[in-house]
Each structure stands twice: as C-alpha cells, then as structure tokens.
Design a protein around this motif. Structure first.
Motif, PDB file in Angstrom:
ATOM      1  N   LEU A  27     -69.215  17.910 -73.973  1.00 21.15           N
ATOM      2  CA  LEU A  27     -68.379  17.800 -75.175  1.00 21.15           C
ATOM      3  C   LEU A  27     -69.039  18.529 -76.335  1.00 21.15           C
ATOM      4  O   LEU A  27     -68.406  19.297 -77.053  1.00 21.15           O
ATOM      5  CB  LEU A  27     -68.159  16.317 -75.512  1.00 21.15           C
ATOM      6  N   ILE A  75     -61.381   8.919 -80.616  1.00 22.26           N
ATOM      7  CA  ILE A  75     -60.952   9.700 -79.458  1.00 22.26           C
ATOM      8  C   ILE A  75     -62.121   9.914 -78.507  1.00 22.26           C
ATOM      9  O   ILE A  75     -61.965  10.141 -77.316  1.00 22.26           O
ATOM     10  CB  ILE A  75     -60.374  11.064 -79.913  1.00 22.26           C
ATOM     11  N   GLU A 115     -64.465   8.292 -76.920  1.00 25.58           N
ATOM     12  CA  GLU A 115     -64.734   7.604 -75.650  1.00 25.58           C
ATOM     13  C   GLU A 115     -63.674   7.943 -74.606  1.00 25.58           C
ATOM     14  O   GLU A 115     -63.934   7.947 -73.402  1.00 25.58           O
ATOM     15  CB  GLU A 115     -64.823   6.083 -75.852  1.00 25.58           C
ATOM     16  N   VAL A 116     -62.460   8.245 -75.083  1.00 26.31           N
ATOM     17  CA  VAL A 116     -61.413   8.677 -74.155  1.00 26.31           C
ATOM     18  C   VAL A 116     -61.859   9.967 -73.460  1.00 26.31           C
ATOM     19  O   VAL A 116     -61.631  10.171 -72.270  1.00 26.31           O
ATOM     20  CB  VAL A 116     -60.090   8.918 -74.923  1.00 26.31           C
ATOM     21  N   ILE A 117     -62.515  10.815 -74.226  1.00 23.04           N
ATOM     22  CA  ILE A 117     -62.938  12.102 -73.670  1.00 23.04           C
ATOM     23  C   ILE A 117     -64.164  11.959 -72.779  1.00 23.04           C
ATOM     24  O   ILE A 117     -64.213  12.527 -71.688  1.00 23.04           O
ATOM     25  CB  ILE A 117     -63.200  13.100 -74.810  1.00 23.04           C
ATOM     26  N   VAL A 118     -65.144  11.183 -73.207  1.00 21.86           N
ATOM     27  CA  VAL A 118     -66.351  11.099 -72.390  1.00 21.86           C
ATOM     28  C   VAL A 118     -66.130  10.301 -71.105  1.00 21.86           C
ATOM     29  O   VAL A 118     -67.023  10.214 -70.278  1.00 21.86           O
ATOM     30  CB  VAL A 118     -67.581  10.535 -73.140  1.00 21.86           C
ATOM     31  N   ALA A 119     -64.931   9.758 -70.930  1.00 19.15           N
ATOM     32  CA  ALA A 119     -64.638   9.079 -69.673  1.00 19.15           C
ATOM     33  C   ALA A 119     -64.816  10.024 -68.493  1.00 19.15           C
ATOM     34  O   ALA A 119     -65.297   9.613 -67.433  1.00 19.15           O
ATOM     35  CB  ALA A 119     -63.218   8.533 -69.699  1.00 19.15           C
ATOM     36  N   THR A 120     -64.425  11.267 -68.655  1.00 22.06           N
ATOM     37  CA  THR A 120     -64.600  12.211 -67.545  1.00 22.06           C
ATOM     38  C   THR A 120     -65.437  13.405 -67.939  1.00 22.06           C
ATOM     39  O   THR A 120     -65.562  14.361 -67.209  1.00 22.06           O
ATOM     40  CB  THR A 120     -63.235  12.746 -67.060  1.00 22.06           C
ATOM     41  N   THR A 121     -65.997  13.353 -69.132  1.00 18.21           N
ATOM     42  CA  THR A 121     -66.751  14.497 -69.628  1.00 18.21           C
ATOM     43  C   THR A 121     -68.125  14.019 -70.039  1.00 18.21           C
ATOM     44  O   THR A 121     -68.235  12.980 -70.681  1.00 18.21           O
ATOM     45  CB  THR A 121     -66.050  15.071 -70.881  1.00 18.21           C
ATOM     46  N   ARG A 122     -69.140  14.743 -69.673  1.00 17.35           N
ATOM     47  CA  ARG A 122     -70.467  14.355 -70.149  1.00 17.35           C
ATOM     48  C   ARG A 122     -70.571  14.690 -71.635  1.00 17.35           C
ATOM     49  O   ARG A 122     -70.055  15.715 -72.064  1.00 17.35           O
ATOM     50  CB  ARG A 122     -71.525  15.131 -69.377  1.00 17.35           C
TER      51      ARG A 122
END
Lengths: 301, 445
Positions: free
Chosen positions: B259, B246, B248-255
């Motif tokens: 996180l 999951i 990389e899905v999150i760090v797409a718009t999150t530093r």
C-alpha cells in the motif's frame, strides 16, 4: 474444492504486558455461520486481524482450507473490518472496481461484478456518483458489495451490524443465509448476544482473550439448560434467592427467572417456594445466551 | 511484494489526483505565470503612463538644463530603443520610448518670489498637475544636495536614477569648471563591464553570470517545492485513508508495504507529470527562436539553455528526494490521527528540507568550498544542493557519485523504518502515540 474451513490453534497475542488473545483455538467448517462473541475488549478484533494476517500472532497457527494459511488464500476471503470506510472522492463504480482488482479480479470481471451487485442492492443509478454524495445507508451497501464482490468462499465480518439501519441489517442477514446454504463459511463477531443467538450455528465466547465456551449453539444451550426456571407467583418474591441452591434471580416481564446451581433439582426449590409464595407457574426454561455468558464469565473468573 | 497490487494502488492514486482541479490549476498556472513575467512588462510598457512629470527649478543657473537633457536622453535608453525597433516592427516605438525614459523634465526659471514659487509648486503636486519638483540651490550644492518634492517619496528606483543623473551632471560641470575637456570627461568616466565566461569540459563559452544564477535558482526551487509539496501530499493521503477508515479494508488483501509503495509510486508519477510539463515549458520558452522574440525585454542576461544531462540529474534527484522525504511523511501520517497532531512532527522533516535553502547563496557563490562539498554530500541535502552545484559548475564525478550512493543508502534505510512505523500506525486509532511507543513499533513490528 477444499472445504472453506478456518482454524486457529493455540494463537496468542500480547501488546506489551497486556494479553489481548491468550491461547485461542477454534475451528469453523463450511456451510456454517460462526459467531465470535464477547464484550468489548475481549480480543475479538485482534483475533480476526490475526486470521486476516493483518497482525502476526506471537504464538500459534492460522489455517485456511485445512492447511496452513497462504497469502493468496486471503483473496478468497471477504473481510469487513470494524473500522470501515470508503474513499469519499471516488465514484461508487470506480471504488468497487478498485477493491475487486485488489482482490485479484481482472478489470473486466470487476466491472461486470460491480454492475451486477449494484443492481442487486438497488444502487445502479448511483454508480457514477461520488461516495461522499451517498447517504450513510447507501455507503454501508457499497461497503457490503465491496466485501463480497469477488465471490469469496469465506466471509469474515467484524461487528457487521453496528450502525446498520434496519434495511441493511436485513440485507446482511439475507446474505449470511445465502452463504450458509452455498456451503461457504461465515465468521462474524458481535457483542450483542441476541443477534448471535438468532443467526449463529456455532459460537465461541471469549472474554479477556480466552475462549470460555465454544461449540454448536444448540449443544451449548442443552449443556447449560435445565438450571433456569421461570416463576410466576405472588408474595414476598425477594425471599426467593434466600433458598439454598438459587444462585440469582432476574425480574422479567412481571415474572421471575431463577438460576439454580447445576446440582439442584427444580422440584426441591419449588417445594420451598410454595412455603411462602402463591405459585401460579413454575417451569424449566432454556437460558439465553446472555445468561450463559454471564455465568460462564463469572465461573471462569 | 506483488507488482500487480502495487500497480493497482498506484494507478488509483495517480488518477484520483490527476483528475482534481487543483492539480491542473497548479500545473498550468505556473507556466502561465512564468510566461506572464516575461510578457507582462512589455504589455505594461505599452499600456501604462508611468512617466514622471517633474519640474526642475535651478536657482544657480546652468545645472537645470544639463540635468533635464540628461534625464531625457541616456545611453541605456538608446540601446533598449534600438532593440525594440529590431524586434517589434510596426510598433510605435516612440511612445514606448517616452514611457521608458521615466522622466518628463520641465525646466522652469526661478521667479522673484521664491517662497511663493515653492508654494505654487506644492499646490501643483497636490492638484496632480505634476508628479514632483526638484529644487537646485547654491546652498544645497554647497552641501552636495538637491531637493526632491513629491507626494510619495518611496519611489526608490526613480529617486536613484534622478540622484545618479544629478551626480554625473554636477560632477561633469564641476570638472569642466576645473578646466577639463567635456569629451575627455566622458571618456575617463566610463564604467567597466565584466565579460563572464564559463569554463566547461567542452570549452569556454560566454555566459553571463546572471544566467547561471537564474537557471540554478529556478531548478533549485522547482525541486524544493516539488519535494516538499508532494511529501506533504503523501502524509495527507495517509491521514485521509486512516480517518476515512478505508485502510483496513485495503490491507485485508494487501500488505501495508504494498500500500505504501503503491502510494509513493502513484504520487511520484503525479509529480513527474507536473514537473515534466513545467520543465517542458522552460525548454520551449528558452528555444532560440522564442528567445530572440523576448530578448529586447531584458538586456541584462542571456536566456539560459537547459543541458540535457542537467534535466536527467534533476529528475533523478527528484525521485530520490521525494522517496526519502515522503516515506518519512507517510510514516508520520500513519502514526497520528489527524493533521494537527502530524504537523508538529512533520516540521522536523521540514527542517531538513529548509536547511539547503539557508545554504543556497553560500553554495552558489563558491560551489567548491569545503562547506559546499560537505553539505552537498549530506543525504537529506544532496538532492537540492548537488543539483545546485551541477547547475552552476560541474563538480568532480566522484562527488556526484558519492552523493547518489549515500542518498540511495539513506533512502533505503528510511523506507525500512517508515515501513515499520506505517504497518503498525495505520491500524492504531485513538491515542496519540509517544516517541518511545513509535520506537517500539520500529523495533518490534
């Protein structure tokens, strides 16, 4: 609204002594489906991660909307990484709302969009179920919804078709077409050339971290066309490659595909062929992307 | 770092954990256990028949009767019984008393056939008619011993009480034989108790030594468990995000830093919720009214009251210790692909957490010794050891301040290092990284 363009100029990235991406430049305009092609390990994922600001390039610049990329631009991008997953213990709806909120939606917007999209992909009944209770195909749908929930203007998909069942493949293709017709931008990577051939308007072929071919698909085909001929004949077919100017031959569906050197005329080859074969058919053929790719890699290397 | 993003991540983390059964089992389970420890003995006393039925045979004459009398009546027993009557009106205290005394001595005269009597007594033990028999003989007394026969001889507490009662009975009888007055003997033989007073800035107050120890012990272990358990939770959470793909899905718009911070914040809040419930239970259980109802249970110590300043220190040290250890654990989780790989490395962190345990008694016994002062100022030990010192004896303010300052500095450095390892690690799949590789991540990330 500025055009949803994505541009890389002179981007490089090394890991130790290994050059993952070497001086890559490309530009994608709105209303197009752009394919980033290449074999495994060519540098596709690294390039995409640099576009997404997940890793920083050693050199070069990434531009969105015709200006240098800013952090908040990323909230207008829908990104589906190659390594993708979901929190198994969360419910489908909670999960999508969470992703929507990370992309800058308010809770209310995220809830409304989640309901709409789950209905569209046929998962409305599953919204209160935990992700781990869903089948793999359903989870893929949830991932897709999570990518487009916030109505991004740019869609970036890393190997989107790997592991997809046929129904979801159709769903993806439908979505890509929708994005193109809406004037939005789609970038996706794949190592399967046939897929790219069917879907893309523009492509960039990379190998060893370098771009070896880029431009619109039709133009590339035109540029690399005319050198391939399809031959249907009986006789000593093996001797075909002995003729001067024939670079290689591929057996396909009971016929032979001949790749000729660029300066060679088909008519000259045919004259030699009839000397030892009984030729039924000999016609110029557009090369497949795969053939173009293989030849380009060979020429580049 | 964007506050809103961190908040969204922290909220997810918090809700996901608060909603699990495990959280509530632990949160409610511990106070129930604590209450049970206080209430259960009382229940057991009224429910079980633990009295030790014991035949005493005295071939010397004169000692057996005295011993039997002493076993069925002791001054401590009388004190507890009085307390019981005060607090538990209407309860059959006589029944409790019988059970509390522990012994039901049955005096039997020696028969003419001594070996036959011994065999018969053995038979009665095996038949379950009696629990034990005691044999007092001239020969044994000459060697200062009496015999105790039972099916099980591992009941140390009972034996200890029997030996003590026998010693004092025989000692008294010997002193009488030597010509001393029985009352004189009782007066001379009394043991001495310590009245302990704790000196604080607000003046001295009587506090039994055991009270301070229990309080320090409870706080120390709550903190230790919370830091270690929740630090590991951070590690497991990061590994789960990595293995479920999951992240990389999150760090797409999150530093990645956002996180990590969101994760720490969310889990920290879960821990604070749990600790607040636990400490709340302690506070309620130690309210004067509640204490009065419980007091009879244990005459050994006063129930301590939690000073508000100590509660503040407790939470401050928890937050610091948690962030320090869990940012380390988070980066370990990020660097490796599965729990097995990470566990080896995580044990390095555990060493830092366990070291204060080894120093616990030393600090408790002498909170101002050089060793205590120095070790409580080592940042990884400060949260646990400084809290322990605060619980037993207020240290000089500058030591507390220095402890906080050093821990904050080291925690800041740890967040920086962990952030770098985390940023690279969460996107690395496959090969287990070597230490030099992780070192490179820290330098070049």
């Amino acid at each position: 609204m500025p055009s949803p363009s994505v541009e890389l100029s002179g981007v490089s990235k090394s890991y130790g002594r290994f050059r993952a991406v070497d001086d890559l430049s490309l530009r994608v305009n709105g209303g197009a489906i752009f394919g980033l092609l290449g074999p495994n390990g060519a540098g596709k994922t690294t390039s995409i991660r640099m576009i997404m600001d997940i890793i920083a390039p050693d050199r070069g610049e990434v531009r969105f909307f015709d200006r240098p990329r800013r952090q908040k631009d990323l909230a207008r991008v829908g990104y589906l990484p190659e390594e993708r997953g979901l929190y198994p213990k969360m419910t489908v709806a909670d999960h999508l709302v969470f992703l929507g909120r990370l992309r800058g939606m308010s809770r209310r917007e995220a809830v409304a969009a989640t309901r709409l999209w789950l209905a569209r992909v046929g998962l409305a009944k599953w919204s209160a179920k935990k992700v781990e209770e869903l089948s793999k195909g359903m989870q893929q749908k949830v991932q897709l919804v999570g990518t487009v929930l916030h109505e991004p203007r740019i869609l970036i998909l890393d190997e989107p078709f790997s592991g997809l069942d046929p129904i979801n493949q159709e769903l993806f293709k439908e979505l890509l077409a929708e994005y193109r017709s809406g004037g939005r931008t789609v970038i996706f990577s794949t190592h399967i050339m046939e897929q790219a051939e069917k879907l893309c308007d523009e492509i960039c072929l990379i190998s060893g971290g370098r771009a070896i071919l880029s431009g619109s698909l039709s133009e590339i085909k035109r540029r690399h066309g005319g050198n391939a001929y399809r031959l249907v004949a009986t006789g000593e077919l093996d001797r075909a490659t002995e003729i001067a100017g024939v670079e290689s031959s591929i057996q396909q569906d009971g016929s032979l595909k001949l790749l000729l050197a660029p300066e060679i005329e088909g008519a000259d080859v045919l004259r030699d062929l009839v000397g030892f074969l009984s030729v039924q058919e000999f016609r110029s053929e557009e090369p497949s992307l795969e053939e173009i790719f293989i030849r380009s890699v060979r020429d580049a290397g | 770092m964007r506050v809103e993003t961190v908040r969204v991540i922290a909220a997810r983390e918090y809700l996901a954990r608060i909603r699990t059964k495990g959280f509530w089992i632990a949160t409610v389970g511990l106070p129930v256990l604590m209450a049970a420890v206080l209430v259960l003995p009382a229940l057991l006393l009224t429910q079980t028949t633990s009295a030790h039925k014991m035949v005493i045979v005295d071939t010397t004459g004169g000692i057996g009767a005295e011993l039997a009398a002493r076993l069925s009546d002791s001054p401590e027993l009388r004190r507890v019984t009085e307390k019981l009557e005060e607090t538990l009106e209407g309860v059959d205290t006589a029944a409790i008393e019988r059970k509390l005394q522990g012994f039901v001595p049955i005096l039997e005269p020696p028969s003419l056939d001594l070996p036959g009597q011994r065999a018969e007594l053995d038979r009665r033990v095996l038949a379950g008619e009696i629990d034990a028999w005691v044999w007092i003989s001239e020969q044994g007394l000459a060697e200062d011993r009496i015999e105790y026969h039972a099916e099980s001889v591992s009941n140390f507490v009972t034996q200890e009480r029997l030996a003590r009662a026998a010693s004092s009975t025989i000692r008294s009888l010997r002193l009488v034989a030597a010509g001393l007055d029985p009352e004189e003997i009782e007066r001379l033989g009394r043991s001495i108790d310590l009245t302990t007073l704790r000196v604080t800035a607000e003046g001295s107050r009587e506090e039994q030594a055991a009270t301070g120890v229990v309080l320090a012990y409870v706080l120390f272990f709550l903190l230790y468990i919370a830091i270690l358990v929740y630090g590991q939770q951070v590690m497991l959470g990061v590994i789960e995000e990595k293995s479920s793909r999951i992240v990389e899905v999150i760090v797409a718009t999150t530093r990645p830093t956002e996180l990590m911070m969101g994760k720490l914040l969310g889990i920290c809040c879960v821990a604070l919720t749990q600790l607040a419930i636990w400490l709340g239970t302690i506070v309620v259980l130690t309210l004067p009214g509640v204490v009065a109802r419980m007091r009879w249970l244990s005459d050994q110590f006063d129930v301590p009251t939690l000073a508000p300043s100590l509660i503040v220190h407790f939470f401050a040290f928890f937050v610091l210790g948690f962030v320090l250890f869990s940012s380390f654990y988070g980066s370990v989780g990020a660097a490796f692909n599965n729990i097995q790989e990470a566990q080896q490395f995580a044990s390095v962190g555990a060493i830092f957490a366990v070291a204060p345990m080894l120093l616990f008694w030393m600090v408790l016994n002498d909170p101002d010794s050089m060793l205590s002062v120095v070790s409580s100022l080592i940042p990884f030990f400060t949260p646990l050891l400084m809290l322990l010192r605060l619980a037993v004896k207020t240290p000089p303010w500058w030591q507390v301040a220095l402890g906080y300052l050093l821990t904050i500095l080291v925690t800041g450095a740890m967040i920086w290092v962990a952030g770098r390892v985390y940023r690279v690690g969460i996107l690395m799949y496959g090969k287990k990284p070597s230490l030099p590789e992780i070192w490179r991540w820290i330098r070049y990330a």
